[in-house]
Motif scaffolding. Sequence first.
Motif, PDB file in Angstrom:
ATOM      1  N   ALA A 115      27.056  45.744  29.466  1.00 29.03           N
ATOM      2  CA  ALA A 115      28.008  45.013  28.611  1.00 29.03           C
ATOM      3  C   ALA A 115      27.266  44.186  27.551  1.00 29.03           C
ATOM      4  O   ALA A 115      27.696  44.110  26.400  1.00 29.03           O
ATOM      5  N   LEU A 116      26.133  43.572  27.934  1.00 32.23           N
ATOM      6  CA  LEU A 116      25.404  42.747  26.973  1.00 32.23           C
ATOM      7  C   LEU A 116      24.671  43.613  25.942  1.00 32.23           C
ATOM      8  O   LEU A 116      24.575  43.262  24.777  1.00 32.23           O
ATOM      9  N   GLU A 123      32.993  43.354  24.522  1.00 35.46           N
ATOM     10  CA  GLU A 123      34.189  42.775  23.889  1.00 35.46           C
ATOM     11  C   GLU A 123      35.455  43.457  24.440  1.00 35.46           C
ATOM     12  O   GLU A 123      36.433  42.807  24.795  1.00 35.46           O
ATOM     13  N   ARG A 124      35.401  44.774  24.557  1.00 35.16           N
ATOM     14  CA  ARG A 124      36.564  45.545  25.009  1.00 35.16           C
ATOM     15  C   ARG A 124      36.940  45.211  26.448  1.00 35.16           C
ATOM     16  O   ARG A 124      38.113  45.254  26.810  1.00 35.16           O
ATOM     17  N   ASP A 177      38.090  43.774  32.318  1.00 35.18           N
ATOM     18  CA  ASP A 177      38.450  45.097  32.842  1.00 35.18           C
ATOM     19  C   ASP A 177      37.216  45.688  33.528  1.00 35.18           C
ATOM     20  O   ASP A 177      36.434  46.433  32.942  1.00 35.18           O
ATOM     21  N   TYR A 178      37.078  45.306  34.789  1.00 34.58           N
ATOM     22  CA  TYR A 178      35.889  45.662  35.564  1.00 34.58           C
ATOM     23  C   TYR A 178      35.794  47.177  35.740  1.00 34.58           C
ATOM     24  O   TYR A 178      34.720  47.766  35.614  1.00 34.58           O
ATOM     25  N   GLY A 179      36.929  47.809  36.009  1.00 35.38           N
ATOM     26  CA  GLY A 179      36.943  49.260  36.179  1.00 35.38           C
ATOM     27  C   GLY A 179      36.486  49.959  34.906  1.00 35.38           C
ATOM     28  O   GLY A 179      35.635  50.858  34.944  1.00 35.38           O
ATOM     29  N   THR A 203      42.825  52.993  37.176  1.00 32.46           N
ATOM     30  CA  THR A 203      44.170  52.427  37.348  1.00 32.46           C
ATOM     31  C   THR A 203      44.152  50.897  37.417  1.00 32.46           C
ATOM     32  O   THR A 203      45.204  50.281  37.404  1.00 32.46           O
ATOM     33  N   TRP A 204      42.971  50.297  37.508  1.00 30.30           N
ATOM     34  CA  TRP A 204      42.954  48.834  37.641  1.00 30.30           C
ATOM     35  C   TRP A 204      43.487  48.166  36.380  1.00 30.30           C
ATOM     36  O   TRP A 204      44.387  47.347  36.446  1.00 30.30           O
ATOM     37  N   GLY A 205      42.901  48.529  35.222  1.00 29.44           N
ATOM     38  CA  GLY A 205      43.297  47.893  33.972  1.00 29.44           C
ATOM     39  C   GLY A 205      42.793  46.467  33.895  1.00 29.44           C
ATOM     40  O   GLY A 205      42.191  45.951  34.840  1.00 29.44           O
ATOM     41  N   PRO A 206      43.043  45.807  32.754  1.00 28.22           N
ATOM     42  CA  PRO A 206      42.521  44.450  32.582  1.00 28.22           C
ATOM     43  C   PRO A 206      43.138  43.446  33.549  1.00 28.22           C
ATOM     44  O   PRO A 206      44.317  43.536  33.884  1.00 28.22           O
ATOM     45  N   GLY A 207      42.317  42.499  34.011  1.00 30.19           N
ATOM     46  CA  GLY A 207      42.824  41.401  34.830  1.00 30.19           C
ATOM     47  C   GLY A 207      43.103  41.769  36.271  1.00 30.19           C
ATOM     48  O   GLY A 207      43.625  40.953  37.020  1.00 30.19           O
ATOM     49  N   ARG A 208      42.762  42.998  36.667  1.00 26.66           N
ATOM     50  CA  ARG A 208      42.996  43.390  38.059  1.00 26.66           C
ATOM     51  C   ARG A 208      41.714  43.964  38.641  1.00 26.66           C
ATOM     52  O   ARG A 208      40.938  44.605  37.950  1.00 26.66           O
TER      53      ARG A 208
END
Length: 414
Positions: A115-116, A123-124, A177-179, A203-208
């Motif tokens: 990510a870094l 950002e995404r 969005d860890y997934g 299927t997780w999506g952001p915040g889950r």
Amino acid sequence: MLAEAALYLDDPDFRRNALVESLANPKNTYSRQRLDAYALKTQGWDLLPEWNPQSVPATTAMAGELRAHRPLALDPATPRLWDGKRPTTMAGWVALGREVFFGYPLRVEIFMNWALEHPDVGERVGVKPAADGTYPGVRLFSDVRGRTALGITCAICHASVDDRGHVVVGDARRAFDYGALRLAYHADTLVPVDPDLARRMKTWGPGRADVTEDDDEDPVAIPDLWGLRHQSALTQAGTIKHAGPTVLAIRQETQLLHSNHQKIRPPRELAYALALFLYSLEPEARAVASASETKLVPRGEELFAAECKACHSNAALGGPPIPAERVGTDRALAFGGARGTGKYRPPALVRVSAAAPYFHHGAVPTLEDVLSPARLEPTYARSPLGKGAVAGHAFGTDLPAPDRAALVAYLRSL
Ligand code: HEC
Ligand code: HEC
């Protein structure tokens, strides 16, 4: 709370009792792991070495190093997170807890290097720097074996970073969005990933996130941490009976040692400090409502008292767990093997207007939709989880539209 500190810190029998008393369902995995290993004095987790890490914030300068393919180095003179002195005042405990929240690594997290190194990906997926150039929730640290690595801390999920780089501690990072981050890493590096896991992460999506280690598919929304001290149960399935700071400290102690693969345990002072810090969290000032909305609030409050307060009963408008059949939302988490209890706990409604999407699975996008009968129909198409009815918690959906509008105005005022 200060007096309880000494009991928790110095008396293993007190800790063991508090643990046993706190487990709502002794048979789920969460409980069994703890019953098998916690506060047993001569075996289990009491024998793990204490780990007081060297850890510094990850920065935009480090991201630059990664992009230049230079290894990250930690100054060997970096002080330990904790100076080894037990705090004696509430302010001292809370300040130490903040250090732990931002600085105690849960584990090495190779995906954060990715990510870094790739700011567009970062950002995404909600991994981005604050205005001061640090990445809240990402730390450079020396791991248990002395290797330097990036790791994640509580703040990656439980602190948000807004467009101006302002950090709100305790606010769920709903952009995280860890997934998607993990999938981007696997797609770009060609490091193989189990196809079933990949399907689930999509299927997780952001915040889950699915924070359990079981095979059940029960990703849950990251919750805000407001009003915790008023809740008589912790977690959305009410896994832990919450009698006070010792119980929360045990949760945090065991979370930190578990996520570090049971190689170390945190000094208990750090777990207790974390608990008191979590109790201290308060949301920021809310946006001022329009005059027309403000007019509706008293009517909404009346309706809330009549329709909702039986369950949303405490000072933060959360309450004790309710049988999942009565609530009627998706059953997976309540009956999951990992943390299940057969119940759902009414969440605190502090700043609920900013807590969308709603319910433990994050299935409903707005407060209007929480109260709308249309949500219960198969034609409903506004859920972030896909088309179809979002069943359950039908409370209030049978009220006339003006009453529902008044309830929404009241909820927005919280
Ligand atoms: C990967 C994201 C993530 C990280 C990292 C994380 N959490 Fe959480 N946290 C969650 C999720 C998701 C839940 C909801 C779990 C549930 O309800 O079953 C949660 C629940 C909680 C709760 C219970 C809240 C409630 O309403 O009962 C507390 C307290 C908490 N976390 C504190 C922490 C602390 C302290 C840390 C650092 C040691 C941490 N969390 C690290 C995602 C995370
Ligand atoms: C029978 C108990 C009960 C009643 C009555 C009840 N609630 Fe709830 N409420 C819950 C439970 C339990 C949850 C969590 C459900 C889940 O996540 O699956 C919840 C969740 C919520 C949420 C989602 C909060 C979030 O952060 O996701 C809102 C909003 C809410 N309730 C508002 C209301 C309103 C408004 C009323 C009255 C019209 C009401 N509730 C009546 C038990 C109840």
